[in-house]
Design a protein around this motif. Structure first.
Motif, short mmCIF file in Angstrom:
data_model
loop_
_atom_site.label_atom_id
_atom_site.label_comp_id
_atom_site.label_asym_id
_atom_site.label_seq_id
_atom_site.Cartn_x
_atom_site.Cartn_y
_atom_site.Cartn_z
N ALA A 14 3.27 4.39 -14.76
CA ALA A 14 2.48 3.88 -13.65
C ALA A 14 1.09 3.93 -14.86
O ALA A 14 -0.35 2.73 -14.30
CB ALA A 14 2.19 4.62 -12.74
N LEU A 49 8.27 3.32 -5.45
CA LEU A 49 8.45 4.75 -5.95
C LEU A 49 8.92 5.58 -4.14
O LEU A 49 8.15 5.69 -3.11
CB LEU A 49 6.64 5.40 -5.77
CG LEU A 49 6.20 6.51 -6.16
CD1 LEU A 49 6.86 7.30 -7.30
CD2 LEU A 49 5.17 6.62 -5.85
N ALA A 84 -0.24 5.41 0.05
CA ALA A 84 0.40 3.71 -0.05
C ALA A 84 0.16 3.09 0.50
O ALA A 84 -1.12 2.45 1.29
CB ALA A 84 1.23 5.03 0.33
N ILE A 88 4.19 -1.48 -7.38
CA ILE A 88 4.62 -0.20 -7.86
C ILE A 88 5.70 0.68 -7.06
O ILE A 88 5.28 0.67 -5.15
CB ILE A 88 4.04 1.23 -8.02
CG1 ILE A 88 3.26 0.96 -8.88
CG2 ILE A 88 4.80 2.40 -8.40
CD1 ILE A 88 2.00 1.85 -9.56
N THR A 143 -3.25 -0.66 -7.81
CA THR A 143 -1.89 -1.23 -8.07
C THR A 143 -1.16 -1.42 -6.63
O THR A 143 -1.15 0.33 -6.16
CB THR A 143 -1.08 -0.89 -9.23
OG1 THR A 143 -1.02 -1.04 -10.62
CG2 THR A 143 -0.11 -1.56 -9.09
N VAL A 177 1.69 0.26 -3.88
CA VAL A 177 2.07 1.14 -3.76
C VAL A 177 3.37 0.62 -2.41
O VAL A 177 2.72 1.18 -1.37
CB VAL A 177 2.11 2.28 -4.01
CG1 VAL A 177 3.64 3.44 -3.88
CG2 VAL A 177 1.41 2.62 -5.37
N LEU A 213 1.18 9.55 -6.04
CA LEU A 213 0.51 8.58 -5.43
C LEU A 213 -1.03 8.83 -5.82
O LEU A 213 -1.95 8.09 -6.10
CB LEU A 213 0.74 8.16 -4.35
CG LEU A 213 0.09 7.41 -3.09
CD1 LEU A 213 0.25 6.34 -4.09
CD2 LEU A 213 1.11 7.33 -1.87
#
Length: 227
Positions: free
Chosen positions: A40, A50, A95, A48, A73, A75, A63
């Motif tokens: 990452a 995760l 997130a 991503i 990015t 998530v 995170l």
């Protein structure tokens, strides 16, 4: 679109990789938290995916570190637990979405499409900086003090990789994988060409940053020792 999938259940990860590949996503896999964080931090990904429960390092701490380093990015968190508390902690940690196992692949694909649209609509100012360099990977603009230069997409991707790994040697194979992907036809000579382009631009902008070649190993972005 390139996805980083961090999931320790190998059979699930490999099954999802096949589904995503069939739907025209490029997928990088990591099976533990440490490898997931490394990819990452050093790779270029659009989304991503995760898992929260991971060996070596849990998804929430990954995170938090990504957001702490201003990596924006999108998530999507995965977990076998569906408690509200987990959702709240994950979303509060940065997130963008949450999906509890077990889930249908159609729902996963729908959420990825939504995150992809959101990423395209909202251009987050996520600058990469090193020495006197300031790179905006969204606008492809490179600034050195008062000078600015518009890079090509490949130049920007390559420079971002070197900036994220400054003072470390990055192999041509790793660069090819991150920029062109496993299925691309790029060779080491392609990397050499773009390294040459970047060196010329850094020189023209009178940057203190230099790209060193470690023959047979790779490339390193560092600061010139010249005063």
């Amino acid at each position: 679109m390139r996805i980083l999938l961090v999931e320790d259940e190998r059979h699930l990860a490999e099954a999802l990789e096949q589904v995503l590949s069939r739907n025209n996503y490029s997928v990088d896999l990591a099976f533990d938290g440490e490898e997931g964080l490394y990819q990452a931090l050093t790779g270029i990904h659009d989304i991503i995916v995760l898992d929260i429960m991971l060996p070596k390092r849990d998804g929430l701490s990954i995170l938090e570190e990504l957001r702490g380093k201003r990596i924006s990015t999108p998530v999507l968190l995965l977990t076998a637990r569906g408690e509200t508390e987990d959702k709240v902690i994950g979303l509060d940690s940065g997130a963008d979405d949450y999906l509890a196992k077990p889930f249908q692949t159609t729902e996963l694909l729908a959420r990825l499409r939504a995150l992809g649209r959101r990423k395209g609509e909202v251009q987050v100012k996520n600058l990469s900086t090193y020495a006197d360099l300031e790179l905006n990977p969204h606008t492809l603009e490179l600034k050195v003090n008062e000078k600015s230069y518009h890079l090509t997409l490949k130049e920007s991707q390559l420079l971002e990789i070197l900036m994220l790994n400054h003072d470390l040697t990055v192999s041509p194979g790793s660069i090819i994988e991150k920029i062109w992907g496993f299925e691309g036809d790029a060779e080491e000579s392609h990397v050499q060409v773009y390294i040459s382009f970047l060196r010329k631009k850094l020189s023209q902008m009178e940057s203190k940053a230099r790209i060193q070649t470690h023959r047979g190993v790779g490339y390193m972005l560092t600061v010139s020792k010249e005063s």
